[in-house]
Design a protein around this motif. Structure first.
Motif, mmCIF file in Angstrom:
data_model
loop_
_atom_site.group_PDB
_atom_site.id
_atom_site.type_symbol
_atom_site.label_atom_id
_atom_site.label_comp_id
_atom_site.label_asym_id
_atom_site.label_seq_id
_atom_site.Cartn_x
_atom_site.Cartn_y
_atom_site.Cartn_z
ATOM 1 N N ARG A 208 43.919 42.646 40.305
ATOM 2 C CA ARG A 208 42.726 43.034 41.054
ATOM 3 C C ARG A 208 42.814 42.596 42.503
ATOM 4 O O ARG A 208 42.361 43.301 43.406
ATOM 5 C CB ARG A 208 41.478 42.426 40.407
ATOM 6 C CG ARG A 208 40.195 42.870 41.096
ATOM 7 C CD ARG A 208 38.954 42.230 40.508
ATOM 8 N NE ARG A 208 38.693 42.606 39.126
ATOM 9 C CZ ARG A 208 37.533 42.424 38.522
ATOM 10 N NH1 ARG A 208 36.519 41.855 39.184
ATOM 11 N NH2 ARG A 208 37.362 42.774 37.270
ATOM 12 N N SER A 209 43.405 41.424 42.753
ATOM 13 C CA SER A 209 43.474 40.906 44.121
ATOM 14 C C SER A 209 44.557 39.848 44.207
ATOM 15 O O SER A 209 45.061 39.362 43.183
ATOM 16 C CB SER A 209 42.128 40.299 44.535
ATOM 17 O OG SER A 209 41.868 39.125 43.770
ATOM 18 N N GLN A 210 44.903 39.463 45.423
ATOM 19 C CA GLN A 210 45.874 38.390 45.613
ATOM 20 C C GLN A 210 45.337 37.084 45.063
ATOM 21 O O GLN A 210 46.110 36.235 44.593
ATOM 22 C CB GLN A 210 46.186 38.231 47.105
ATOM 23 C CG GLN A 210 47.218 37.163 47.418
ATOM 24 C CD GLN A 210 48.564 37.407 46.758
ATOM 25 O OE1 GLN A 210 49.064 38.536 46.777
ATOM 26 N NE2 GLN A 210 49.160 36.365 46.175
ATOM 27 N N ILE B 141 48.548 45.440 44.002
ATOM 28 C CA ILE B 141 47.115 45.199 44.185
ATOM 29 C C ILE B 141 46.375 46.517 44.001
ATOM 30 O O ILE B 141 46.667 47.503 44.690
ATOM 31 C CB ILE B 141 46.816 44.623 45.578
ATOM 32 C CG1 ILE B 141 47.690 43.392 45.861
ATOM 33 C CG2 ILE B 141 45.335 44.285 45.708
ATOM 34 C CD1 ILE B 141 47.432 42.219 44.967
#
Length: 386
Positions: A278-280, A297
């Motif tokens: 979903r995200s870093q 991502i």
């Protein structure tokens, strides 16, 4: 074929696809509130000032023996079952053998134990309550009362794999009184907090203190390694049991607070060395050996790709539910056709994308990974982590 599933990406040969037949209601009670509590208002789009669902006092719902029963509109269920059949057909067309669970009978409306009662939920999100660990079926300790006996509807499938040589285990069944639940995450989370307080649990003669409550969808399977998410003491107890049960066969890696429970809309392994995240920030919370993998991502989903719902419809998931994809091989992924941004992203990374329709994923709390239980894949107990 014999039960064999060690990872999320090896060529898929057999799978169970869930059913939503006779899905009639959600039951708002303590376990439901806790399970879905981590969706903040911003995830639900413009026009919804509430948290992830409208407030209890804002709706006309009849109380049941266990909580407040909120009807699910029949047209949504009908369309969901159409989409589930489409998912099954897509898998069949790719050469995968598809099994289905026993449907809930329309007269089966309530599940009861000595301590509580709740409305019955069909066997839809099969991934949640069963972990396939190589050649073993593990029925996990349910986290929502409505789903307490859900795996009973998979017994014919499990029985056949057992006859073929599979191991078959069940985690201890929790009493699930109010005192069973660790409320600390819900009360201290910085994710946004509920619009309604989680009230103090009510005492019961069956209280034994906090129990193991753990879903298989809190696990990421990577050959000999399993990454397990822990957000509460309930989860920690479940992982303790899993570590002891699988000792010598699998290595368990704990991550803490990656989400409130499930992680398959936060991170999925698409093939060795490649993650969908979903995200870093999700990557930064993973075990060190996984942080070196390539991380795709996910692009932000378009709010216009979701149906518009009425005020009395419970929206149970964030728009990122469409990260919940299903791999049928290391290069082929089933993706919701309503998420073209992700399809294009995966194609740029060399994946073949199979678009499949799934309209009401936010109302029923699951995507393609949730709706399926892969029972036979070609992979084995490989070492993918250092």
């Amino acid at each position: 074929m014999q039960l064999n599933s060690f990872d999320e990406w090896s060529p898929l040969r057999e799978v169970v696809v869930g059913s939503a037949l006779n899905y009639s209601s959600h039951e708002r009670e303590l376990s439901f509130e806790l399970f879905f509590h981590d969706n903040i208002a911003g995830d639900n789009g413009a026009g919804r000032s509430e948290w992830y669902y409208p407030r209890l006092e804002a709706r006309d719902a009849a109380p049941s023996a266990g909580g407040t029963r909120v009807p699910v509109k029949e047209r949504y269920v009908a369309e969901l079952n159409e989409d589930l059949q489409g998912l099954a057909d897509a898998l069949t067309s790719l050469g995968v053998t598809v099994h289905r669970p026993t449907d809930v009978h329309p007269t089966t409306t309530t599940v009861r134990t000595p301590a509580w009662s709740a409305s019955v939920v069909p066997p839809l999100n099969l991934r949640d309550n069963t972990l396939i660990a190589g050649d073993e079926i593990i029925e996990t300790s349910p986290m929502i009362r409505s789903r307490y006996f859900e795996t009973q509807l998979l017994k014919p499938v499990f029985q056949e794999y057992f006859r073929r040589g599979a191991r078959w285990s069940t985690m201890p069944r929790p009493l699930m009184t109010d005192a069973s639940f660790d409320l600390s995450y819900a009360r201290s989370s910085t994710a946004g907090g509920p619009t309604e307080p989680i009230e103090d649990p009510q005492p019961s003669r069956y209280d034994v203190g906090q129990e193991m409550l753990f879903d298989a969808a809190q696990c990421l399977r990577l050959g000999r390694d399993i990454v397990a998410n822990i957000a509460t003491h309930n989860h920690a107890l479940g992982v303790d049991w899993l570590e002891r049960h699988l000792e010598g066969r699998f290595r368990i890696h704990r991550v803490h607070g990656l989400s409130d429970s499930h992680i398959d809309s936060m991170v999925l392994a698409l093939r060795p060395g490649t993650l969908l995240v979903r995200s870093q920030a999700v990557v930064d919370m993973l075990p060190k050996s996984l942080r070196s993998w390539d991380a795709i991502i996910a692009p932000p989903p378009d709010q216009d790709s979701f149906p518009t719902y009425e005020d009395d419809d419970l929206v149970l998931t964030s728009p990122f539910i469409d990260l919940n994809v299903l791999s049928v091989g290391p290069d082929t992924v089933l993706v919701n056709e309503s998420y073209p941004e992700l399809m294009r992203t995966l194609e740029r990374h060399g994946f073949t994308v199979v678009p499949v329709r799934h309209r009401h994923r936010r109302l029923f709390g699951g995507g393609f990974h949730c709706f399926t239980l892969d029972t036979v894949r070609e992979g084995g107990a490989e070492d993918y982590l250092d």
